[in-house]
Design a protein around this motif. Structure first.
Motif, PDB file in Angstrom:
ATOM      1  N   ASP A   1      36.117  43.457  43.430  1.00 50.77           N
ATOM      2  CA  ASP A   1      35.195  43.607  44.572  1.00 50.77           C
ATOM      3  C   ASP A   1      34.320  42.369  44.614  1.00 50.77           C
ATOM      4  O   ASP A   1      33.959  41.812  43.572  1.00 50.77           O
ATOM      5  CB  ASP A   1      34.333  44.867  44.409  1.00 50.77           C
ATOM      6  CG  ASP A   1      33.729  45.310  45.738  1.00 50.77           C
ATOM      7  OD1 ASP A   1      34.195  46.321  46.304  1.00 50.77           O
ATOM      8  OD2 ASP A   1      32.779  44.642  46.217  1.00 50.77           O
TER       9      ASP A   1
ATOM     10  N   ASP B   1      36.083  37.432  45.480  1.00 47.44           N
ATOM     11  CA  ASP B   1      36.617  37.659  46.821  1.00 47.44           C
ATOM     12  C   ASP B   1      38.092  38.076  46.718  1.00 47.44           C
ATOM     13  O   ASP B   1      38.857  37.466  45.961  1.00 47.44           O
ATOM     14  CB  ASP B   1      36.490  36.367  47.641  1.00 47.44           C
ATOM     15  CG  ASP B   1      37.156  36.511  48.986  1.00 47.44           C
ATOM     16  OD1 ASP B   1      36.536  37.122  49.869  1.00 47.44           O
ATOM     17  OD2 ASP B   1      38.299  36.031  49.151  1.00 47.44           O
ATOM     18  N   ALA B   2      38.461  39.096  47.481  1.00 47.19           N
ATOM     19  CA  ALA B   2      39.816  39.652  47.381  1.00 47.19           C
ATOM     20  C   ALA B   2      40.881  38.595  47.673  1.00 47.19           C
ATOM     21  O   ALA B   2      41.864  38.478  46.938  1.00 47.19           O
ATOM     22  CB  ALA B   2      39.959  40.808  48.359  1.00 47.19           C
TER      23      ALA B   2
ATOM     24  N   ASP C   1      41.859  48.954  49.912  1.00 40.17           N
ATOM     25  CA  ASP C   1      40.951  49.804  50.699  1.00 40.17           C
ATOM     26  C   ASP C   1      39.794  48.944  51.216  1.00 40.17           C
ATOM     27  O   ASP C   1      38.653  49.086  50.766  1.00 40.17           O
ATOM     28  CB  ASP C   1      40.434  50.963  49.817  1.00 40.17           C
ATOM     29  CG  ASP C   1      39.577  51.934  50.607  1.00 40.17           C
ATOM     30  OD1 ASP C   1      39.735  52.007  51.841  1.00 40.17           O
ATOM     31  OD2 ASP C   1      38.746  52.623  49.986  1.00 40.17           O
TER      32      ASP C   1
HETATM   33  N1  SAH Z   1      37.761  51.866  47.576  1.00 40.13           N
HETATM   34  C1  SAH Z   1      36.346  52.067  47.482  1.00 40.13           C
HETATM   35  C2  SAH Z   1      35.622  51.834  48.784  1.00 40.13           C
HETATM   36  C3  SAH Z   1      35.823  50.456  49.370  1.00 40.13           C
HETATM   37  S1  SAH Z   1      34.569  49.960  50.459  1.00 40.13           S
HETATM   38  C4  SAH Z   1      36.081  53.456  46.916  1.00 40.13           C
HETATM   39  O1  SAH Z   1      37.011  54.255  46.770  1.00 40.13           O
HETATM   40  O2  SAH Z   1      34.926  53.749  46.613  1.00 40.13           O
HETATM   41  C5  SAH Z   1      34.909  48.304  50.684  1.00 40.13           C
HETATM   42  C6  SAH Z   1      34.468  47.382  49.554  1.00 40.13           C
HETATM   43  O3  SAH Z   1      34.982  46.082  49.849  1.00 40.13           O
HETATM   44  C7  SAH Z   1      32.967  47.194  49.375  1.00 40.13           C
HETATM   45  O4  SAH Z   1      32.607  47.574  48.076  1.00 40.13           O
HETATM   46  C8  SAH Z   1      32.722  45.697  49.577  1.00 40.13           C
HETATM   47  O5  SAH Z   1      31.783  45.160  48.647  1.00 40.13           O
HETATM   48  C9  SAH Z   1      34.087  45.116  49.314  1.00 40.13           C
HETATM   49  N2  SAH Z   1      34.398  43.837  49.981  1.00 40.13           N
HETATM   50  C10 SAH Z   1      34.085  43.452  51.238  1.00 40.13           C
HETATM   51  N3  SAH Z   1      34.623  42.238  51.501  1.00 40.13           N
HETATM   52  C11 SAH Z   1      35.292  41.858  50.388  1.00 40.13           C
HETATM   53  C12 SAH Z   1      36.067  40.700  50.029  1.00 40.13           C
HETATM   54  N4  SAH Z   1      36.258  39.707  50.896  1.00 40.13           N
HETATM   55  N5  SAH Z   1      36.610  40.654  48.813  1.00 40.13           N
HETATM   56  C13 SAH Z   1      36.442  41.663  47.925  1.00 40.13           C
HETATM   57  N6  SAH Z   1      35.716  42.758  48.197  1.00 40.13           N
HETATM   58  C14 SAH Z   1      35.148  42.869  49.417  1.00 40.13           C
END
Ligand code: SAH
Length: 434
Positions: free
Chosen positions: A256, A285-286, A338
């Motif tokens: 995350d 970053d993803a 997700d």
């Molecule tokens: N799967 C989680 C909910 C995901 S919410 C659960 O079950 O609880 C989306 C998440 O994506 C958030 O925590 C946010 O911080 C993260 N996020 C947003 N943009 C991102 C990116 N570019 N790279 C990695 N994480 C990211």
């Protein structure tokens, strides 16, 4: 201004039709004029009449494209007793579907806006604490009455009510709202979902502190995790990761971009699996993380015998020492995507679909033959078919053979009002990648 004097909204001719179908929204363009002396104030309870003076509904008015959120199609007092009746009905549904009143599960959504005939209101239950979130000014105005009704409904099991609406109410309404306890206080932030414990950050966390809507989909991940190398992208507080651990995953990587989220993942892991070193979390970053992971096409030509589907585990492709440990074995065999909503509005749809395609294509490239991909979209503006097309395009780009095993959606404690199809937002696919 006196809010107790009910104001009346008269609709334009022909604009009462959607109310005849019990749709709970009235758009601003449908309104002909207002009666009742003084000007409307955001959050006012209004009576809605047809152009020929017929009673249609009672609802909360506010500035914006959705001008009225309908509370009832019957003339009746909107008071604590009204709220209590709606909350009890919502609780009955949660008992019926088996998420409330259980020893091993005290995390659930009690109220899901329109889905529970309470437009503009969300209430999540975390053990002895309820978190109320107002998405309309009307619900904000009623927050104390709602809190009193909630205490009556929940009885002894409830010890505190936290109000978390700082970011969900229109900024321009200048309500000066602050997050804080409406009643009681609790510093016990641990609650249970299907027997697993989670810290819930209602003070600073996203949404009401936890993504309650993925409960059933997490259980499905648990079923597929045995012996697999799992990558949980956009993990937030690590819900999917904790289930994968219980399901017997060989390793679990959680990613995350939020460092705060990663702290919570580590804390949740420690709570459930202290000292277990199968898990590792990355604040990154993803897309950057995925860029650094080897792809199927590069590995396949170098070390995979594609016909028998086996990946060589000995060295054979570049080992970047800066990469996480499980990565040395190459690809993952269960990936969860997700991401946050890519399209918050219809205008952003095109870019959102491209975003889903790009993300999923990368995941298809990172997955072992025989791997499983759980892929989600929580964008309300993207429908099931559009999402499926984006994923289909991604599969074709990565040139993988893909079967749909399950089609997923929001759980039963996030119900959809049959008259309000807009309430459907979460969709997911579970794919087998050959
Ligand atoms: N799967 C989680 C909910 C995901 S919410 C659960 O079950 O609880 C989306 C998440 O994506 C958030 O925590 C946010 O911080 C993260 N996020 C947003 N943009 C991102 C990116 N570019 N790279 C990695 N994480 C990211």
């Amino acid at each position: 201004m006196e809010r107790s004097i009910m104001k009346t909204i008269i609709l334009r001719k022909g604009k009462e039709e959607s109310l005849g179908r019990f749709h709970p929204w009235i758009f601003s363009g449908a309104i002909h004029h207002t009666e009742g002396g003084s000007a409307l104030e955001e959050g006012d309870l209004v009576e809605v009449l047809s152009s020929d003076g017929r009673f249609l509904a009672l609802g909360h008015w506010q500035i914006g494209s959705i001008a009225v959120r309908v509370l009832t199609f019957k003339r009746q007092p909107i008071n604590q007793a009204f709220w209590q009746k709606r909350l009890s009905a919502a609780l009955d549904v949660r008992r019926c579907i088996g998420v409330a009143g259980r020893e091993d599960n005290d995390i659930y959504r009690l109220v899901h806006g329109e889905g529970d005939n309470l437009p503009g209101l969300v209430i999540d239950i975390y053990g002895p604490t309820a978190v109320i979130q107002a998405h309309s000014v009307g619900m904000h105005v009623c927050r104390n009455e709602l809190a009193a009704a909630l205490r009556e409904t929940m009885g002894e099991s409830l010890k505190a009510i936290y109000y978390k609406s700082e970011t969900t109410l229109p900024f321009k309404a200048q309500l000066g709202q602050e997050n804080g306890f409406l009643w009681g206080e609790s510093d016990n932030d641990v609650a249970r979902e299907n027997g697993l414990a989670f810290h819930i950050d209602w003070l600073k966390g996203q949404k009401t502190g936890f993504f309650v809507d993925q409960r059933d989909n997490r259980s499905l991940v648990e079923r597929y995790s045995k012996g697999r190398k799992v990558l949980n992208m956009f993990c937030y507080t690590g819900g999917f990761s904790v289930y994968a651990m219980r399901g017997g995953a060989e390793l679990v990587h959680s990613v995350d971009s939020s460092a705060k989220a990663i702290e919570l993942v580590d804390a949740n892991m420690e709570l459930n699996f202290p000292g277990d070193n199968r898990h590792e979390a990355f604040a990154e970053d993803a897309f950057r993380f995925m860029e650094k992971t080897p792809s199927y096409s590069s590995v396949a030509t170098e070390v995979v015998a594609p016909l028998c589907g086996a990946v060589a585990t000995s060295s054979g492709y570049s080992k970047d020492p800066s990469r996480p440990k499980g990565d040395l074995e190459g690809l993952y065999d269960l990936i969860i995507l997700d991401p946050p909503a890519f399209a918050k509005h219809k205008d952003a749809l095109h870019n959102a679909l491209r975003g889903y395609t790009k993300l999923n294509a990368k995941a298809f490239e990172m997955i072992q033959p025989g791997g499983i991909l759980f892929t989600f979209s929580c964008s309300q503006a993207v429908n099931k078919d559009q999402f499926r097309t984006a994923v289909f395009t991604a599969a074709a780009m990565a040139r993988r053979k893909v079967r749909i095993l399950h089609q997923l959606h929001q759980p039963a404690d996030h119900p959809i009002n049959i008259y309000h199809p807009e309430g459907e937002y979460l969709k997911g696919l579970v794919l087998y990648v050959e």
